[in-house]
Every structure is written in structure tokens, then in C-alpha cells.
Design an enzyme around this catalytic site. Sequence first.
Site, PDB file in Angstrom:
ATOM      1  N   HIS A 229     -41.793 -19.936 -10.495  1.00 49.32           N
ATOM      2  CA  HIS A 229     -41.048 -19.002 -11.336  1.00 49.32           C
ATOM      3  C   HIS A 229     -41.239 -17.570 -10.865  1.00 49.32           C
ATOM      4  O   HIS A 229     -40.320 -16.767 -10.927  1.00 49.32           O
ATOM      5  CB  HIS A 229     -41.457 -19.119 -12.801  1.00 49.32           C
ATOM      6  N   TYR A 233     -38.666 -13.587  -9.437  1.00 52.00           N
ATOM      7  CA  TYR A 233     -38.767 -12.130  -9.529  1.00 52.00           C
ATOM      8  C   TYR A 233     -38.929 -11.494  -8.160  1.00 52.00           C
ATOM      9  O   TYR A 233     -38.594 -10.308  -7.973  1.00 52.00           O
ATOM     10  CB  TYR A 233     -39.908 -11.756 -10.475  1.00 52.00           C
ATOM     11  N   HIS A 380     -28.069 -21.696 -15.218  1.00 55.77           N
ATOM     12  CA  HIS A 380     -28.897 -20.487 -15.345  1.00 55.77           C
ATOM     13  C   HIS A 380     -29.324 -19.989 -13.961  1.00 55.77           C
ATOM     14  O   HIS A 380     -29.288 -18.782 -13.684  1.00 55.77           O
ATOM     15  CB  HIS A 380     -30.131 -20.801 -16.195  1.00 55.77           C
ATOM     16  N   PHE A 381     -29.726 -20.905 -13.104  1.00 58.64           N
ATOM     17  CA  PHE A 381     -30.189 -20.559 -11.764  1.00 58.64           C
ATOM     18  C   PHE A 381     -29.086 -19.866 -10.967  1.00 58.64           C
ATOM     19  O   PHE A 381     -29.343 -18.918 -10.212  1.00 58.64           O
ATOM     20  CB  PHE A 381     -30.637 -21.849 -11.071  1.00 58.64           C
ATOM     21  N   HIS A 382     -27.851 -20.320 -11.141  1.00 54.94           N
ATOM     22  CA  HIS A 382     -26.752 -19.708 -10.406  1.00 54.94           C
ATOM     23  C   HIS A 382     -26.350 -18.347 -10.976  1.00 54.94           C
ATOM     24  O   HIS A 382     -25.719 -17.546 -10.273  1.00 54.94           O
ATOM     25  CB  HIS A 382     -25.547 -20.655 -10.378  1.00 54.94           C
ATOM     26  N   ARG A 443     -29.471 -33.014 -13.897  1.00 55.65           N
ATOM     27  CA  ARG A 443     -29.410 -32.358 -12.589  1.00 55.65           C
ATOM     28  C   ARG A 443     -30.172 -33.211 -11.584  1.00 55.65           C
ATOM     29  O   ARG A 443     -30.789 -34.213 -11.934  1.00 55.65           O
ATOM     30  CB  ARG A 443     -29.999 -30.955 -12.665  1.00 55.65           C
ATOM     31  N   ARG A 444     -30.110 -32.833 -10.319  1.00 62.72           N
ATOM     32  CA  ARG A 444     -30.838 -33.493  -9.230  1.00 62.72           C
ATOM     33  C   ARG A 444     -30.420 -34.948  -9.048  1.00 62.72           C
ATOM     34  O   ARG A 444     -31.193 -35.756  -8.556  1.00 62.72           O
ATOM     35  CB  ARG A 444     -32.349 -33.437  -9.485  1.00 62.72           C
TER      36      ARG A 444
END
Length: 577
Positions: A229, A233, A380-382, A443-444
Site C-alpha cells: 500500500h 503513495y 479504485h486502482f485505476h 477480480r484476478r
Amino acid sequence: MRNAYVDQFPEEARVIKAAFWSSFIALTIGGTLGLIQALHRTDVFRFIESPDYYTVLTAHGVLLAITFTIFFLVGIFTWAVTTSLERSIVDIRFTWGWYTMMVIGSVLVTITIFSGFVDSIQINADVLFTFYAPLEAHPAFYIGLVLFVVGSWLAGVDWFRTWFAWRSEHSDERIPLPTFMVLTTTLFWYICTFGVALSILVFLLPWSLGIIDSVNPLLTRTLFWYFGHAVVYFWLMPTYVLWYVMLPKFSGGKLFSDPLARVVFVLFLLLSTPLGIHHQYLDPGIAEGYKYIAMTNTMFLLLPSLLTAFTVVASMEHGARQRGGKGYLNWLTALPWRNPVFTGMALSGLMFAAAGFSGMINAGMNINYLVHNTWWVVGHFHLTVGTAVALTFMSASYWFLPQLTGKELWNRSVALTQVVLWFIGMTFMSNAMHRSGLFGMPRRTAEPQYQGFEFEPAVGTVGEINAQVALGAVLLTVSLILFLLNMIMTSFNSTSDNIPDNTYADTLSGPEDSPDILDNLTLWVAIAVTLVIIAYTLPLASIVDSGGLFGPGIDGYQLTIKINPTLVLESLQEGIR
């Protein structure tokens, strides 16, 4: 008037340009694989067999989430240090050394992953971007990652050496803001990569080489998320650097507050690492109390993002009002929306605000249970790395490449179309992914359309949502083609005197308005390390105590990703019957 970066720092410009093109190559390959994934999962068109989907998924994640972002980052940070300190890198040979190490590492990782397409080679690295046990990769995969990360560490050494040289001549001056941002980010990177370095060097690499027989899967998973995580950042902080440095400049105003920007980066240094367990809410073997602490830490991390939103928007408003903007909201129309650099960054910031809301869902323990390991997380990741980071980097490239080459941007209209198209495409795709996650789409997986089972969304149909994903992926691919076309054509353009000036915007509140303690990097590192020790000592000790340092032996249930999910599901159903 020509004031290009290449005229001031010709050797550094070559390194930065090489890093950017390495980043663009990774973006091209990873983006193409993203289209293949989207069309495959939505069953629109299948380029590959389902078992090979996991090779594509691994390459897509590694190339975009690690290679693309970090190559661009080292270029930005080298530019920020040299321009803000107004001095060259101490030893350009050392600079080329760490860049070469990163290239070798990324090439080794990429070759190892793509070897999965050739069954006769017997090399497997289908371990996904997360690459923790019990999935096991070929040793070359881990060695490549080590080379890449060590190269990034040496890049940080390069920036610190340059700052030390500057400080010896300017001992009474405050650290210039861009350099301060680079140094705090680098220190944070050293702290957060300790976990993944430990996981690879002590456990995963010896395991893949056959030196040790087994590993503790929960331990390697926790060490990965110690890093996994925080690395988000590490991508976002160069994005913040560009927002703080460039958006006020292109808006025509001044940065609202230098002290607030310093506070933001100190908060990221302190808070970004001690919260990785919030990715493990559903993991057995970690006490609920530790998960609650991680959730609390995650909520605290909203503060620097909110401060950034306030500071950057205030700076943009100041610039708009200098350009004649008036009213509570009408000042927005005075901003330079025809400038692709500004528009792309502004749209990426808007999308990042949406990512913040979906991120709060991920961070909350009870709500996370609803969307954990679904396509919501991918959506969210995208919004974060796929838009806030990627769109900012692409937009900034329209300013950087002329600076690095002395050549005028090939086509501003194409650039403006490209950034808007990326925003629209990601809006379609990420929205559909979030909606899919709400009704449990996993997912995955290569085959989410299970036999004898139908997903039932509250609004619309699965087919309509899949079509939205496919449409978004196609628009993103077109946008990527336009970006690469502009970069290539700009590189072949003729040298021009019409290059944007290489200067910073002034500040409404400068470093003199903040206490000197903000520049005490030693203090903030000590506090950051202490917080990490508090957050992780007891959970890791508990994991080792219950599962052993190297695990009880997982050889009996090692997983292979080259499977047919339909056959697995049928086998499970048969076992239940």
C-alpha cells in the site's frame, strides 16, 4: 524566449529523457495488455487462452504499477533536484549506473514473465503484481525485482549527494520545496521497501532457488502489504510534486502555501507505511485489533490528501483571478483549459477525488467485507495509478519533452484530445468496475462468468456493464496511441526557440513562514520508523509464533496458476455433492 532544461543541464536531460522513454515503453506494453484483459474478461474478443490470462495479468500489473511509474518518477525527481538547487548532479556516471541497473532489472522481470507463454521453456512467473506465497516464481523474476529496487535506492543516493553538495554552500538556507519533496519521498521509499526486500531476499528467492523447503505464506503476504500500500503513495507523491509545482504556474498564479506543502510530505513520510494490514481484513491469523489499528491509521492518511486538495485548488483559484476570473465558481472558466498540460492534470485531480471516496470504502473494516477481492478494488486502482498518476505523467510529458529536447510539441490539439479521451475512457471503465464489485464480480479471474451461476446487478445487466468496461478500454487504448504519436513526432520535430520557460511559480506564503523543524529530516525519519515498529512488531511476532518463520511446510498445497477455472469449479461442486 528559449530557456529549455537541455540548455542548462544537457547531461541530466539525457538521463531524464532515457528514463521517460523507458517509462513510455512499459506504458505501451502494459496498456496493450490491459485492452486484452478487458476484452477477454467481458467475453467481447479473446486473443489468448484462459490459462495465459494470468501471464497477461502479471505483466500488466508489474509493467504499469512498478516499471512505468518508477521510471517516470526518477526522471521527475532528477529534474526537480537539479532545477530547484540550480546545480548539476554530482557524478553523472553514477546516475547512468543506477539507471542501467533499473533497465536490466525491468528487462529481466519482463522476459521472465513473458516466458510463461512458452510451455517448453518451463519458466513460470504468473504470480501477479502481488507476488507473495504460496505462488512461486522463477528466481530470475525475484532477481530482476531486486535489481530494479536497488537501482531506485541508488537514485535516492544520487539526489541526497546533490543536496549535500548544495547544503555545504547554503547552510543557512531552507531546503527548496521541490528538493524537500524529493528527499522526504526518498526516505519514505527506503522505509517502505524494507518489507518487500526482506520478503524477497530472505524467503521468496531462497525458496525459488531450493535453498529452503517452504515459507510462511501469511508472513510473506504481510511483508508484501507492508510495502504494497505504501508504494501507492510512492507513485502519488511525484504526482503531488507536479500538482504543487506546475498547476499554479499554468494557472497564472502562485502556490498558495509552501509550508502546507511541506506538512503534507512530512505526513506522508510518517503515515504511509504503518497501515498495510488494511489489505488483509479477511486474512485469518491476524487479530482484529491489529486490523482496527491499520484502519485508524488509514483514515489519518486522508489528511494530507485533503490538505493537497485545498492548497492546489486555492492556487488555481488565485491564478484564475489574476487572469480576470470572478464570482464563486465562474473563476473556473478563466483557467487555461486549452492547455493540455493543465487540463490533463486538473482532470486527474478530479478523478483522484473520486478515488478518495472509493478508497474510504476499502479502508473501512465492515464495508470492506462487501467489496474485498472484487472488481471494485480494480476500479479504485485505476482511479489512482491509472488516472491520478498516469494521466498526470502523460500531461506533464507535453511540457517535459520540449524542455528535454529543445523541440516544440508536435500537436497541442491532439494532446488535448488525448487527455480528455483518457478521462472519458477511465470514467466508463472504472464506473463499471465499481458497479461490478458491488454485486460480487471477482477480480484476478480469467472466467468470471461461471457455469450455472448468474450475477444480478441492481441496475442494468451484466452485459451492459461489460460493454461499458470494453468501451472504456478501447477509448483508453486510442488515447494511449495518440499520446505515443505525439511523443514520437515531437522527438523528430525540428529544434525550436518556442519552448516553455523552465521556471517555478512564486508562493503566496513561502518557507520563511514555516518553522525550521519542518526541514529536520532526521527527526521525521525517527518518528516514521518508530510508528512502523509499533504497528508491525506484534502482528509479525504473532504470525511467526503461530506459523513458524519458514512455515509448517506448504509443499503439499502449492498453487499453480495455469489452471482451468471452470474445471476447478465443477470439481468443487462435485465434491460438495
